[in-house]
Design a protein around this motif. Structure first.
Motif, PDB file in Angstrom:
ATOM      1  N   ALA B  35     -25.371 -32.073 -25.824  1.00 47.50           N
ATOM      2  CA  ALA B  35     -26.361 -32.296 -26.890  1.00 47.50           C
ATOM      3  C   ALA B  35     -27.766 -32.518 -26.328  1.00 47.50           C
ATOM      4  O   ALA B  35     -28.758 -32.063 -26.911  1.00 47.50           O
ATOM      5  N   LEU B  39     -31.102 -30.455 -27.400  1.00 43.76           N
ATOM      6  CA  LEU B  39     -32.257 -31.120 -28.006  1.00 43.76           C
ATOM      7  C   LEU B  39     -33.508 -30.949 -27.143  1.00 43.76           C
ATOM      8  O   LEU B  39     -34.612 -30.739 -27.656  1.00 43.76           O
ATOM      9  N   VAL B  51     -36.514 -28.476 -34.954  1.00 44.46           N
ATOM     10  CA  VAL B  51     -35.338 -29.247 -35.361  1.00 44.46           C
ATOM     11  C   VAL B  51     -35.601 -29.947 -36.694  1.00 44.46           C
ATOM     12  O   VAL B  51     -36.550 -30.712 -36.820  1.00 44.46           O
ATOM     13  N   LEU B  52     -34.751 -29.691 -37.682  1.00 41.35           N
ATOM     14  CA  LEU B  52     -34.879 -30.327 -38.989  1.00 41.35           C
ATOM     15  C   LEU B  52     -33.953 -31.537 -39.119  1.00 41.35           C
ATOM     16  O   LEU B  52     -34.250 -32.467 -39.849  1.00 41.35           O
ATOM     17  N   ASP B  53     -32.796 -31.499 -38.445  1.00 38.33           N
ATOM     18  CA  ASP B  53     -31.886 -32.646 -38.465  1.00 38.33           C
ATOM     19  C   ASP B  53     -30.907 -32.527 -37.297  1.00 38.33           C
ATOM     20  O   ASP B  53     -30.616 -31.418 -36.832  1.00 38.33           O
ATOM     21  N   VAL B  54     -30.449 -33.686 -36.824  1.00 39.94           N
ATOM     22  CA  VAL B  54     -29.406 -33.760 -35.795  1.00 39.94           C
ATOM     23  C   VAL B  54     -28.357 -34.746 -36.299  1.00 39.94           C
ATOM     24  O   VAL B  54     -28.700 -35.868 -36.682  1.00 39.94           O
ATOM     25  N   THR B  55     -27.087 -34.354 -36.301  1.00 43.09           N
ATOM     26  CA  THR B  55     -26.041 -35.258 -36.794  1.00 43.09           C
ATOM     27  C   THR B  55     -25.537 -36.166 -35.686  1.00 43.09           C
ATOM     28  O   THR B  55     -25.752 -35.905 -34.501  1.00 43.09           O
ATOM     29  N   ASP B  56     -24.847 -37.217 -36.084  1.00 44.74           N
ATOM     30  CA  ASP B  56     -24.098 -38.007 -35.110  1.00 44.74           C
ATOM     31  C   ASP B  56     -22.833 -37.236 -34.735  1.00 44.74           C
ATOM     32  O   ASP B  56     -22.369 -36.384 -35.500  1.00 44.74           O
ATOM     33  N   VAL B 101     -21.966 -32.348 -31.964  1.00 47.44           N
ATOM     34  CA  VAL B 101     -23.272 -32.728 -32.504  1.00 47.44           C
ATOM     35  C   VAL B 101     -23.899 -31.473 -33.109  1.00 47.44           C
ATOM     36  O   VAL B 101     -24.001 -30.437 -32.432  1.00 47.44           O
ATOM     37  N   PHE B 103     -27.001 -29.368 -34.746  1.00 47.36           N
ATOM     38  CA  PHE B 103     -28.452 -29.234 -34.853  1.00 47.36           C
ATOM     39  C   PHE B 103     -28.752 -28.263 -35.979  1.00 47.36           C
ATOM     40  O   PHE B 103     -28.259 -27.134 -35.976  1.00 47.36           O
TER      41      PHE B 103
END
Lengths: 251, 251
Positions: B35, B39, B51-56, B101, B103
Motif C-alpha cells: 500500500a 500511495l 487519490v480520492l479515497d483510501v480504505t482501511d 487496501v 485506492f
C-alpha cells in the motif's frame, strides 16, 4: 533580501518573513515502518498536511531544494521518542537513521508574500515574531496508527481585509489554502489567543479579527497522540526554506 | 437518466456516459504490504493518480459511495497475480482478501459532463464506445518497488474547441485536469490511434484533433512493470460510479 540558500546556511530563529517569494516547508521524518501511516494521514487530512515531497528511506535530499541537506539546513529541529520531544537541536546529524522517510509539507509562510502584496498586513512579521499556533478541539481523520487534533496558525487581520485574505490564500491549496475559521477562537476550542501552544503571542491592532489556517504542525500533534517510537520534525516556525518560488503553488 | 446506485446495480459494460453529473473512480487494491508503494506512486504522479479515497485494510466500503460494495459494484474487474491479469470477473467476492487496501483514483469520465455542457462533443459517447486509452513512452516517477509508463485517454476534439476543452478540464485537477498533450500521437510514442491499448477505437470527425489526458489505468501499467504478487483493479473503462457530484471536484 536573502536567497533561500543564504537563509538555510545562516538562519537560527523562526523563518517567518525570510526569503521573500520562496515556498517554505514543514518536515516530519519517520522510520519506514511508519511512513504509510504518515502518508495516509496526509492524504486524509490534506488541509493541514499538503504533501510537497516524500524522500526515499535515508535520503537527506529533496527535489524542493536540491542543494539542501535535510539534516542540517533547517534552523531548528525537534527529535521525538515515543511521542515526546527529547531534543531541540540545530542539526540532526547524530540522530539521523538510514530508514527515515522525510515528508515535506506545505507551510502557510508561503502565502504571506501574496498576502502582503495584496495589502494584508502581517502582524507577526511587523512585530518580529514567529506566528502564533494553537492546538484545536477538531480531530483529524485517523490513518492507521496515527490520529490527533488539528493545529492552526492564527493571523490578526483587519476586519475589512478578511475577505481578501481568504481569496488570496484559497488560490494556494498546497500551502493550506483558505482559512478553516474566522473569528471566535472558542469555536475551535482555543481559550486564550495570548497563550499560543507553539510560536509567539502576536499583538492585535484595533479592528483586527483572528483568522485561522490549517497548520503543518498538525503531524507533530499526531506524534504526541500516537507515540511512534522515533521521529524528527522541524521546530514550529523553523522551516525548510525551499528553492521553489511561492507562485508555483498558486492556481 | 440513471442514478449512481442504479448504474452500480445494473451496468455490465463501460461506464462512459453513464450517471451523468456524478464522479467516477478507478480502483486499485493491493495487499497492505504494497500500500505504501501505491500511495507514494500516486503522490509522485498526481496527474495520472489523483487519490480520492483510501480504505482501511479489508474494508470494501468507500466514503465516495457509502452504500456501494467495492467487491461487486463495478461492472468488471481485473485480478492480477505477479503482474499478469488472471481473470476479468464481474465481481471479486471469491478473490477478496482481508489485507487489501483499496485506492479510488479520479477518472476523466468525471469531466465529460462539463465538457459536453461547454459544447465539446464526446465522440466515444456518441459512438456508444469506451474511451480509447494508450500506453505512452513517458515514464512515471518511481516509488519504492513501483514504476511504469504513463497511460493516457484520448478524445478527438474539433480543432476550434481544443482551447475550451483545456480550460474546462484544467479546473478539475482531481480527475486528471488539463491535457498532457495535444496533437501528434508520436510525441507520446503512440503508433496507431486505431489500435488503443485499452478501451475502444473511436472514429474522428473531419477537423478533429487528438487530445490526451493522464489516465487512471496508469497504476495497472505499473502492476505489469513491477509485478506485485496480487492486486485487484477495475477493468479499463468499467469504473466505480460514485455518489459525489462531479462539480465537487471543480475548482
Amino acid at each position: 533580501m536573502s536567497t533561500p540558500a543564504q537563509v538555510r546556511a545562516t538562519a537560527t530563529g523562526s523563518t517567518a518573513g525570510l526569503a521573500d517569494g520562496y515556498a517554505q516547508a514543514n518536515l516530519v521524518a519517520v522510520p519506514r515502518d511508519w511512513a504509510y501511516d504518515v502518508l495516509l494521514f496526509a492524504q486524509r487530512n490534506p488541509k493541514p498536511c499538503p504533501v510537497l515531497d516524500v524522500t526515499d528511506p535515508g535520503d537527506h535530499r529533496t527535489v524542493l531544494a536540491p542543494d539542501a541537506d535535510l539534516r542540517t539546513d533547517l534552523p531548528r529541529y525537534r527529535v521525538w521518542r515515543d511521542g515526546e520531544p527529547v531534543a531541540e537541536p540545530t542539526d540532526v546529524l547524530r540522530w539521523w537513521r538510514d530508514d527515515l522517510v522525510s515528508f515535506l509539507i506545505g507551510c502557510s509562510f508561503t502565502f504571506e508574500t501574496a498576502l502582503r502584496r495584496a495589502g494584508v498586513p502581517l502582524r507577526h512579521v511587523e512585530q518580529g515574531r514567529n506566528v502564533a499556533m494553537f492546538t484545536t478541539d477538531r480531530r483529524c481523520r485517523d490513518a492507521g496508527r496515527l490520529g490527533g487534533p488539528l493545529v492552526v496558525s492564527m493571523r490578526q487581520v483587519p476586519a475589512g481585509l478578511v475577505g481578501l485574505a481568504r481569496e488570496v490564500t484559497a488560490r494556494m491549496p498546497a500551502v493550506h489554502g483558505a482559512p478553516v475559521h474566522v473569528g471566535d477562537p472558542a469555536a475551535l476550542g482555543i481559550g486564550d489567543l495570548d497563550s499560543p501552544d507553539f510560536g509567539d503571542p502576536v499583538v492585535a491592532e484595533p479592528g483586527d479579527v483572528p483568522v485561522f489556517w490549517a497548520c503543518g504542525v498538525t503531524p507533530q500533534a499526531a506524534l504526541v497522540a500516537s507515540r511512534p517510537p522515533f521521529a524528527i520534525t522541524h521546530a514550529p516556525g523553523h522551516m525548510l526554506v525551499t528553492d521553489v518560488p511561492d507562485h508555483a503553488y498558486a492556481l
